[in-house]
Design an enzyme around this catalytic site. Structure first.
Site, PDB file in Angstrom:
ATOM      1  N   ASP A   1       5.792  -2.164 -12.475  1.00 10.45           N
ATOM      2  CA  ASP A   1       5.752  -2.719 -11.118  1.00 10.45           C
ATOM      3  C   ASP A   1       4.388  -3.355 -10.838  1.00 10.45           C
ATOM      4  O   ASP A   1       4.308  -4.409 -10.209  1.00 10.45           O
ATOM      5  CB  ASP A   1       6.034  -1.602 -10.097  1.00 10.45           C
ATOM      6  CG  ASP A   1       7.340  -0.885 -10.412  1.00 10.45           C
ATOM      7  OD1 ASP A   1       8.378  -1.557 -10.442  1.00 10.45           O
ATOM      8  OD2 ASP A   1       7.319   0.333 -10.659  1.00 10.45           O
TER       9      ASP A   1
ATOM     10  N   HIS B   1       9.227   4.554  -7.808  1.00 12.50           N
ATOM     11  CA  HIS B   1       9.743   3.416  -8.574  1.00 12.50           C
ATOM     12  C   HIS B   1      11.173   3.157  -8.096  1.00 12.50           C
ATOM     13  O   HIS B   1      12.163   3.515  -8.727  1.00 12.50           O
ATOM     14  CB  HIS B   1       9.714   3.717 -10.076  1.00 12.50           C
ATOM     15  CG  HIS B   1      10.320   2.617 -10.900  1.00 12.50           C
ATOM     16  ND1 HIS B   1       9.753   1.371 -11.002  1.00 12.50           N
ATOM     17  CD2 HIS B   1      11.451   2.570 -11.637  1.00 12.50           C
ATOM     18  CE1 HIS B   1      10.513   0.609 -11.770  1.00 12.50           C
ATOM     19  NE2 HIS B   1      11.560   1.316 -12.161  1.00 12.50           N
TER      20      HIS B   1
HETATM   21  C1  LMR Z   1      13.220  -1.814 -13.836  1.00  8.02           C
HETATM   22  O1  LMR Z   1      12.321  -1.623 -13.025  1.00  8.02           O
HETATM   23  O2  LMR Z   1      13.345  -2.862 -14.471  1.00  8.02           O
HETATM   24  C2  LMR Z   1      14.236  -0.731 -14.047  1.00  8.02           C
HETATM   25  O3  LMR Z   1      13.708   0.497 -13.703  1.00  8.02           O
HETATM   26  C3  LMR Z   1      15.471  -1.030 -13.286  1.00  8.02           C
HETATM   27  C4  LMR Z   1      16.563  -0.043 -13.553  1.00  8.02           C
HETATM   28  O4  LMR Z   1      17.203   0.406 -12.594  1.00  8.02           O
HETATM   29  O5  LMR Z   1      16.784   0.286 -14.701  1.00  8.02           O
END
Ligand code: LMR
Length: 441
Positions: free
Chosen positions: A253, A281
């Site tokens: 992120d 997250h």
């Molecule tokens: C991401 O941030 O790309 C993943 O965590 C998304 C997910 O739900 O797998």
């Protein structure tokens, strides 16, 4: 981050003392438009199998690993079954002591991007020999063998040992790093609380296994979603390992936020620093543009468009994972693995002066007044010894703080949902909304 399912098969428990992990039977009741789940602990048995043992550092003739039950397909891959002596060779004499890196979900896409770069030495350095301990599931064991074969064929000088297995109590033995990637992706129609429970059980089990057999100072990076709460479950089940050693991966992120800021400011992304991701997250995460810098200047002095920062930028970062899933038909894998390497690198190399990195870490004792006893992404700095400290010189304004409170509330609600897995009684799951990243369908 989503990854391959790593649910252990239910087979009779061979070590009753280690079989205390919890499985939930849950009763679902709906209250108006909110989901409420009451989860109670129930006993579950654990599968147990090891596929490959590793060799020591002593000189010996090549040995085959003993297989007590050939049907278990216990085998190690030729070259990784050989013994060796790093001290006997001139070029390896000065190498450091071998480190054991355990990876769960090792047959999945994220790991496939990760393992080869780990084995190349690009993170731990050119004089750090590596042992990879790969955890898969019964279902993925063939693929796991394929991974081990490709690792063999890559002839990485630093990769000295590879073992594969489906029992975390075997695979996590002496692990100094545990990269917990394997988790069950959310299936169609699955409630978020259901995913928390299913994956929570995996991480409870893996926490117990780490507690039982890993190095006492193992550094754990939880990648499988919902990674913050999975990390909390894991650390609660590993009371003999410092809670500080558990991380939930929010580095992806942070990288996404840096990229968007660079794009807006028209600079290359290496000019963006001091970016914190606060919280979960999930789509409540808070990419902090108040403390972030572009070319050493506060972002708000470079990007004057506050509306863009508060709305478009924030949402873009929060939802990037979901948008990627729409494009790919599966979760991000390559960029996730890059961010795992970044996260490790940030802990094993000193943080550049004045900068910091984001990681989901245990909040107890945090200087920001964020609720204690959850795993929350915050700004960290490291001396490069594997440890970190929280950054104190950050500022908050009303916007930032109100967003932080929202993501904090979500994590507190998730914590209540998994009380049966953290040893804190009967779970009551009352999630205000579904803000989790969608995961693979
Ligand atoms: C991401 O941030 O790309 C993943 O965590 C998304 C997910 O739900 O797998």
């Amino acid at each position: 981050m989503a990854a391959v399912a790593e649910l252990n098969p239910s087979s009779p428990c061979k070590r009753p003392a280690l079989c205390s992990s919890l499985k939930c039977s849950y009763a679902l009741s709906r209250h108006y438009n909110r989901r409420s789940l009451f989860l109670r602990p129930a006993p579950v048995s654990r599968g147990s199998k090891i596929y490959c043992s590793v060799t020591s550092n002593e000189i010996q003739a090549p040995v085959a690993v003993k297989i007590d039950d050939p049907k278990k397909k216990a085998e190690c891959y030729g070259v990784f079954c050989l013994t060796y002596d790093l001290k006997a060779e001139e070029e390896t004499q000065s190498w450091k002591k071998l480190i054991n890196i355990a990876v769960s979900g090792a047959a999945g896409m994220i790991s496939n991007h990760l393992l080869f770069r780990l084995a190349s030495g690009e993170v731990f350095g050119p004089n750090q020999p590596i042992a990879l301990k790969l955890l898969g599931s019964q279902r993925s064991i063939q693929a796991l063998e394929g991974v081990a074969m490709e690792l063999e064929d890559s002839l990485f000088p630093l990769l000295r040992e590879v073992s594969i297995g489906i029992d975390p109590y075997e695979v996590f033995q002496d692990a100094e790093w545990a990269l917990l990637i394997g988790a069950k992706p959310r299936g169609p129609g699955m409630e978020r609380a259901g995913l928390l429970d299913i994956n929570g059980q995996i991480f409870a089990e893996q926490g117990k296994a780490l507690n039982a057999v890993a190095s006492r100072n193992v550094q754990v990076i939880v990648v499988g979603n919902p990674c913050n709460t999975n990390a909390l479950i894991c650390l609660k089940n590993a009371p003999n390992i410092p809670a500080k050693n558990f991380h939930a991966l929010t580095r992806l992120d942070e990288n996404r936020a840096k990229c968007q800021l660079a794009l807006k400011a028209g600079v290359f992304y290496d000019k963006v620093s001091n970016v914190t991701i606060w919280g979960n997250h999930s789509t409540t995460q808070v990419p902090d543009f108040l403390n972030a810098k572009i070319d050493g200047l506060p972002v708000k002095e470079v990007v004057k468009d506050t509306k863009w920062l508060e709305e478009e930028f924030t949402e873009k970062v929060q939802k990037r994972g979901g948008v990627l899933i729409q494009k790919w038909g599966r979760s991000s894998a390559a960029s996730t693995s890059v961010s795992i390497l970044d996260a490790i690198r940030s802990l094993v190399t000193p943080t550049p002066e004045g900068d910091w990195f984001s990681s989901g870490v245990y909040t107890t004792g945090n200087p920001y007044s964020i609720a204690e006893d959850i795993v929350f992404s915050m700004p960290c700095r490291s001396k490069g010894d594997g440890d970190y400290e929280l950054v104190k010189d950050v500022v908050f304004d009303d916007y930032l703080w109100s967003r932080i409170k929202k993501t904090e509330a979500e994590l507190l609600a998730e914590k209540k949902c998994v009380a049966h897995l953290t040893g804190e009684g009967v779970a009551v799951c009352d999630l205000p909304g579904d803000t989790m990243l969608p995961g693979e369908m």
